[in-house]
Scaffold this motif. Structure first.
Motif, PDB file in Angstrom:
ATOM      1  N   VAL A 167       0.887  -1.251   0.119  1.00 35.07           N
ATOM      2  CA  VAL A 167      -0.114  -0.089   0.082  1.00 35.07           C
ATOM      3  C   VAL A 167       0.838   1.421  -0.148  1.00 35.07           C
ATOM      4  CG1 VAL A 167      -1.620   1.387   1.331  1.00 35.07           C
ATOM      5  CG2 VAL A 167      -1.884  -1.246   1.041  1.00 35.07           C
ATOM      6  N   ALA A 168       2.005   1.179   0.777  1.00 34.06           N
ATOM      7  CA  ALA A 168       2.715   2.505   1.074  1.00 34.06           C
ATOM      8  C   ALA A 168       3.501   2.792  -0.548  1.00 34.06           C
ATOM      9  CB  ALA A 168       3.873   2.338   1.980  1.00 34.06           C
ATOM     10  N   ASN A 169       3.992   1.724  -1.188  1.00 32.54           N
ATOM     11  CA  ASN A 169       4.384   1.899  -2.505  1.00 32.54           C
ATOM     12  C   ASN A 169       3.531   2.329  -3.394  1.00 32.54           C
ATOM     13  OD1 ASN A 169       7.306   1.050  -1.675  1.00 32.54           O
ATOM     14  ND2 ASN A 169       6.890  -1.116  -1.961  1.00 32.54           N
ATOM     15  N   TYR A 170       2.419   1.816  -3.314  1.00 34.66           N
ATOM     16  CA  TYR A 170       1.130   2.091  -4.370  1.00 34.66           C
ATOM     17  C   TYR A 170       0.861   3.854  -4.151  1.00 34.66           C
ATOM     18  CZ  TYR A 170      -3.271   2.658  -6.662  1.00 34.66           C
ATOM     19  OH  TYR A 170      -4.306   3.473  -7.320  1.00 34.66           O
ATOM     20  N   GLN A 171       1.013   4.063  -2.866  1.00 27.15           N
ATOM     21  CA  GLN A 171       0.607   5.514  -2.676  1.00 27.15           C
ATOM     22  C   GLN A 171       1.752   6.433  -3.062  1.00 27.15           C
ATOM     23  OE1 GLN A 171      -0.400   5.292   1.788  1.00 27.15           O
ATOM     24  NE2 GLN A 171      -2.359   5.141   1.317  1.00 27.15           N
ATOM     25  N   LYS A 172       2.939   5.907  -2.862  1.00 26.46           N
ATOM     26  CA  LYS A 172       3.772   6.859  -3.513  1.00 26.46           C
ATOM     27  C   LYS A 172       4.064   6.791  -4.994  1.00 26.46           C
ATOM     28  CE  LYS A 172       8.856   8.041  -2.411  1.00 26.46           C
ATOM     29  NZ  LYS A 172       9.812   7.866  -1.424  1.00 26.46           N
ATOM     30  N   GLN A 173       3.891   5.966  -5.668  1.00 20.34           N
ATOM     31  CA  GLN A 173       3.699   6.020  -6.989  1.00 20.34           C
ATOM     32  C   GLN A 173       2.651   6.513  -7.642  1.00 20.34           C
ATOM     33  OE1 GLN A 173       3.266   1.381  -7.852  1.00 20.34           O
ATOM     34  NE2 GLN A 173       5.311   1.613  -9.196  1.00 20.34           N
ATOM     35  N   ARG A 174       1.416   6.665  -7.076  1.00 21.29           N
ATOM     36  CA  ARG A 174       0.455   7.481  -7.393  1.00 21.29           C
ATOM     37  C   ARG A 174       0.833   8.913  -7.240  1.00 21.29           C
ATOM     38  NH1 ARG A 174      -3.095   6.233 -10.901  1.00 21.29           N
ATOM     39  NH2 ARG A 174      -4.334   7.962 -10.124  1.00 21.29           N
ATOM     40  N   TRP A 175       1.247   9.219  -6.036  1.00 20.09           N
ATOM     41  CA  TRP A 175       1.670  10.662  -5.718  1.00 20.09           C
ATOM     42  C   TRP A 175       2.777  10.983  -6.812  1.00 20.09           C
ATOM     43  CZ3 TRP A 175       6.743  11.738  -4.423  1.00 20.09           C
ATOM     44  CH2 TRP A 175       7.162  13.030  -3.923  1.00 20.09           C
ATOM     45  N   TYR A 183       8.200  17.101  -8.567  1.00 19.48           N
ATOM     46  CA  TYR A 183       8.580  15.867  -7.681  1.00 19.48           C
ATOM     47  C   TYR A 183       9.546  16.490  -6.787  1.00 19.48           C
ATOM     48  CZ  TYR A 183      11.653  12.031  -6.393  1.00 19.48           C
ATOM     49  OH  TYR A 183      12.445  11.482  -5.496  1.00 19.48           O
ATOM     50  N   LYS A 184      10.539  17.199  -7.530  1.00 17.68           N
ATOM     51  CA  LYS A 184      12.017  17.750  -6.701  1.00 17.68           C
ATOM     52  C   LYS A 184      11.563  18.619  -5.379  1.00 17.68           C
ATOM     53  CE  LYS A 184      15.207  16.382 -10.391  1.00 17.68           C
ATOM     54  NZ  LYS A 184      16.305  16.982 -11.156  1.00 17.68           N
ATOM     55  N   GLN A 185      10.633  19.475  -5.654  1.00 18.95           N
ATOM     56  CA  GLN A 185      10.230  20.259  -4.757  1.00 18.95           C
ATOM     57  C   GLN A 185       9.009  20.067  -3.974  1.00 18.95           C
ATOM     58  OE1 GLN A 185      12.156  23.112  -3.681  1.00 18.95           O
ATOM     59  NE2 GLN A 185      13.497  22.024  -4.973  1.00 18.95           N
ATOM     60  N   SER A 186       8.635  18.623  -3.855  1.00 17.53           N
ATOM     61  CA  SER A 186       7.496  18.035  -3.129  1.00 17.53           C
ATOM     62  C   SER A 186       7.810  16.561  -2.405  1.00 17.53           C
ATOM     63  CB  SER A 186       6.277  17.977  -4.054  1.00 17.53           C
ATOM     64  OG  SER A 186       5.914  18.946  -4.819  1.00 17.53           O
ATOM     65  N   PHE A 187       7.000  16.388  -1.663  1.00 20.13           N
ATOM     66  CA  PHE A 187       7.093  15.310  -0.778  1.00 20.13           C
ATOM     67  C   PHE A 187       5.647  14.532  -0.607  1.00 20.13           C
ATOM     68  CE2 PHE A 187       6.880  18.697   2.128  1.00 20.13           C
ATOM     69  CZ  PHE A 187       6.108  18.223   3.155  1.00 20.13           C
ATOM     70  N   ILE A 188       5.664  13.411  -0.374  1.00 23.07           N
ATOM     71  CA  ILE A 188       4.330  12.625   0.147  1.00 23.07           C
ATOM     72  C   ILE A 188       4.244  12.628   1.390  1.00 23.07           C
ATOM     73  CG2 ILE A 188       5.543  10.455   0.027  1.00 23.07           C
ATOM     74  CD1 ILE A 188       2.610   9.146  -0.873  1.00 23.07           C
ATOM     75  N   SER A 189       2.734  12.863   2.022  1.00 26.15           N
ATOM     76  CA  SER A 189       2.659  13.249   3.327  1.00 26.15           C
ATOM     77  C   SER A 189       1.205  12.740   3.656  1.00 26.15           C
ATOM     78  CB  SER A 189       2.768  14.608   3.957  1.00 26.15           C
ATOM     79  OG  SER A 189       1.938  15.526   3.224  1.00 26.15           O
ATOM     80  N   HIS A 190       0.381  12.161   2.667  1.00 26.47           N
ATOM     81  CA  HIS A 190      -0.843  11.503   2.946  1.00 26.47           C
ATOM     82  C   HIS A 190      -0.907  10.057   3.006  1.00 26.47           C
ATOM     83  CE1 HIS A 190      -0.383  11.378  -1.408  1.00 26.47           C
ATOM     84  NE2 HIS A 190      -1.211  10.279  -1.544  1.00 26.47           N
TER      85      HIS A 190
END
Length: 289
Positions: A167-175, A183-190
């Motif tokens: 699930v974590a890998n899927y969420q990061k892929q979608r993000w 991408y280079k100025q963002s990060f996943i936090s949901h």
């Protein structure tokens, strides 16, 4: 004889380890020739699959009936979960390497000697991580105790860890797909990433603790029957501890944390997220003024 090679389990384990490192050497030879890292993760997954197969079926046994022999449910469960994980992670990492490459190898892939070191380390990682599964496969089915509470608990823990990782890998892929060039100025936090900065790694560590619980139920009986050397049953306990230390202290989280700190050094929201969110174990975010 006193040599542990003559324990039944070690007669299975030693050729299995030989297969592991043979795959690493073959992968390194091809990768060094082509100066590419794209085979690295594929070789790692292949080693897990081959070690599981060799330890379960023991094709080099003196009798030729190994393919038709019966297996204990514990061996089927331990091997099956390992195969599922290896196929999933191998496909995931290989796909990522083909698309984005792997910066760890930018310099060393052009230096065959240093590049070989990475492949040897991967062989050691496979050997230690898969050790509990290989050991339980090396114990004859008739010497296994019946499936019990520890096995069920191990399977549940493995399932929880695997689900967390997927699930974590899927969420990061979608993000990453949605965020695109930002991408280079963002990060996943949901999602799970709001509970841990590395939930995929947490899931992987948990599943290997589950695999150990599932695999090790037969170890004490095997030691008493002199099928398995005592020191090796103790070494198997090191497997999930080794995985956790490797991920949290050496090659996983520390590298990503340094990369994220460098990439997002000017992003205030990232530093707030880092202060509020657990690094590894999922915890409800704490507010930081």
């Amino acid at each position: 004889m006193d040599s542990t090679y003559f324990f039944p389990s070690t007669r299975v384990l030693l050729p299995t380890l030989l297969a592991d490192f043979s795959i690493q050497l073959a992968g390194w030879s091809l990768a060094a020739l082509m100066q590419t890292e794209k085979f690295y993760d594929l070789a790692g997954s292949a080693s897990f699959l081959m070690c599981t197969y060799f330890s379960l079926f023991n094709p080099w046994a003196e009798d030729t009936t190994s393919l038709g022999r019966s297996f204990h449910p514990r061996q089927i469960l331990a091997s099956g979960t390992t195969v599922v994980w290896a196929c999933y992670l191998g496909f995931f990492l290989c796909k990522r390497a083909i698309r984005h490459g792997d910066r760890r190898f930018d310099k060393v892939k052009k230096m065959p000697g240093k590049f070989l070191g990475y492949w040897i380390i991967q062989g050691v990682w496979v050997a230690l991580t898969a050790l509990p599964v290989c050991l339980t496969n090396s114990i004859p089915a008739e010497d296994h105790p019946a499936i019990g509470a520890q096995d069920i608990l191990g399977l549940v823990v493995w399932g929880m860890g695997f689900a967390f990782e997927v699930v974590a890998n899927y969420q990061k892929q979608r993000w990453r797909k949605d965020i695109g060039k930002n991408y280079k100025q963002s990060f996943i936090s949901h999602g799970l990433w709001s509970l841990s900065r590395h939930p995929n790694y947490f899931g992987e560590c948990v599943l290997w603790f589950g695999s150990y619980l599932l695999s090790s139920s037969a170890f004490s009986v095997a030691v008493e029957d002199q099928i398995l050397p005592h020191w090796m049953s103790r070494l198997a306990l090191f497997s999930p501890i080794f995985v956790t230390c490797l991920i949290t202290r050496v090659s996983g989280i520390p590298l990503l944390e340094r990369e994220n700190d460098r990439r997002l050094k000017d992003v205030v929201a990232y530093w707030k997220y880092k202060k509020e969110t657990s690094m590894f174990v999922p915890i409800w975010p704490r507010s930081v003024e």
